[in-house]
Scaffold this active site. Sequence first.
Site, PDB file in Angstrom:
ATOM      1  CG  HIS A 157      33.018  37.562  41.747  1.00 12.61           C
ATOM      2  ND1 HIS A 157      32.483  36.314  41.521  1.00 12.61           N
ATOM      3  CD2 HIS A 157      34.343  37.454  41.466  1.00 12.61           C
ATOM      4  CE1 HIS A 157      33.435  35.490  41.114  1.00 12.61           C
ATOM      5  NE2 HIS A 157      34.580  36.144  41.084  1.00 12.61           N
TER       6      HIS A 157
ATOM      7  NE  ARG B 155      38.667  35.355  34.020  1.00 14.92           N
ATOM      8  CZ  ARG B 155      38.914  36.337  34.898  1.00 14.92           C
ATOM      9  NH1 ARG B 155      39.085  36.054  36.181  1.00 14.92           N
ATOM     10  NH2 ARG B 155      38.986  37.588  34.518  1.00 14.92           N
TER      11      ARG B 155
ATOM     12  CD  GLU C 262      44.866  35.976  40.889  1.00 16.64           C
ATOM     13  OE1 GLU C 262      45.084  36.488  41.987  1.00 16.64           O
ATOM     14  OE2 GLU C 262      43.716  35.839  40.417  1.00 16.64           O
TER      15      GLU C 262
ATOM     16  CE1 TYR D 238      38.377  44.904  43.341  1.00 18.15           C
ATOM     17  CE2 TYR D 238      39.317  44.114  41.273  1.00 18.15           C
ATOM     18  CZ  TYR D 238      38.728  43.853  42.493  1.00 18.15           C
ATOM     19  OH  TYR D 238      38.497  42.570  42.875  1.00 18.15           O
TER      20      TYR D 238
END
Lengths: 198, 357
Positions: free
Chosen positions: B204, B234, B276, B327
């Site tokens: 990450h 999530r 996602e 990002y």
Amino acid sequence: MAAAFLSRPVYPGLALVPQARRHIFALEGAGAGALTDLAPDAGALTRSDILYLPRDPDGAAQAVALAALGAASLWQAPDLAALLSRLAGLLDGARMGTRLYAAGSEGFIGQVLVVAEAAGIDPLSVATEHRGNRARRVQCVHCKTVAEEVTTQPCACPGCGLTLFVRDHYSRRLGAFQGVCIDAEEPGSAPAAEEAFR
Amino acid sequence: MPPGSATAAVHRPETFLPGTFRDDFSYRNSPGNIPHFPFPFAEDSYRYSVNIEPHVPGRPGSAFEHLIDVDEHYLSEMADRARVLEEDPLRYQALPHMMLAQWDVLELLMEEQARAYPHLFTLTKDGDRWRWINRPMGIDDTFTFGDPATLPREPFDYIARQTQGDHAILDQRDGNLWMDAGMITAQADWSLDFDVGMSFHEWHAPVPLAHEMGVFDRALKFLLNLRLGQPVRRLNWTMTINPRLDTSPERYPHWGPDRMTVTPQNAGRKVHLRVELQSLWRLPRSNAILFPIRGYLMSLDQIVTVPKWGRRLPRVLESLPPELVEYKGLSRYRQTAIDWLKPYDDGQPTSPGIFPD
């Protein structure tokens, strides 16, 4: 801030583990100074094997300084591949209580850690010290070629020729930083390379 | 194949669309599949949060109805995955110590899909002798559970080629999670080949803002205590130009230029919201964690057919922090997308939650 980038390893510096039954030092170029500065006692040195890869311009002098330590063995490598191969052999035959130390450029330490991990050694148990320049080993994420001794941002991939932005993202498994095409969205828009990792 | 019939209240795909995710980009959602889309924004402005909730069966017809979701794009997604793997075998990797976890994953994905879609998949167990029938793909294999030699591929490779979404397997040891296996062919710009073997914080590392907020420390602590039989989920999201599944860094030179092609005229069909549905499952034998990353693509012009989503999306896009815009790679076309969406925002209030009114 690069120092806080969490996939980047930190190199706390060499510290002797006195109770180790055997010490293996893998050193490259200015990394020799990390061991001579440490000045291990004679008892530890009789249990120490040193693998050394000299680099210009001070390689010869550093080899003399290492020889003066009087370790159980000092082996000078002709190139990196030879050093890593000999290290793998040593680790293969190593017993419990062996400690590994690595000092030199970041790319060198990274590759020593890859060999160590393959031998079943926890990379976090290896003492490391960064000495010498800040040149980076960079894996091109596109063609997977690894560029050695990269000092500029961006850099050219020696495999596919794309201009790569060198990220701070670092893979211990590969011992390399990640390089990603810098002008993929607008081919030809890459900025000129500048010295960044010296 | 004919286009899929409208999805009934209960999600039960019978036919599969032939859309492509490259070249002519013929992928579209059928009108009946639009309410199935897991729109990720529960309110009108963006807020970063871990937003983890129990992964339990949800609203009928939605992507949450079944825990491993199969939809009308099943066959076209499996075909795209096969092509990606042919071109770049490194998209599948499993470190040697992950074999037990591979069997755990094979069992989980077979059982979940067979339970939810008995008309598509059947799993029969006779001791260690298992028979797996995958009707859409025309597969009927009998094998010995635990013996890799009885399958045409490694177990994880085998079942991941028959399951929508990317999958990673996280090994748990030393108080950390390690990305030690993955089938990653439809990723939002991260490289499995580079990240395999990394710890939770390492893989990450490139994510901005969240580390300083302690998000990953809390998430890791939570996941280390994930319990068997209590999966969690999530939603994460980004945007993709053209309905392209393979937006890997490996292929960035192929898809990066797409970002320059968005115009006020074509934004509606070119700009896609990419969602996602990430779930996390404790595995019984290996104590590893399965991490399915189930992706959904929908063009702006299909999103605005749901009035609530059309109102909300431009508001959310305007509220993003600049680091996140960078990002997620939205910089070049975010404003064009907002301008295209604006006429669908009549200023009315929106109801809470993600589902259509």
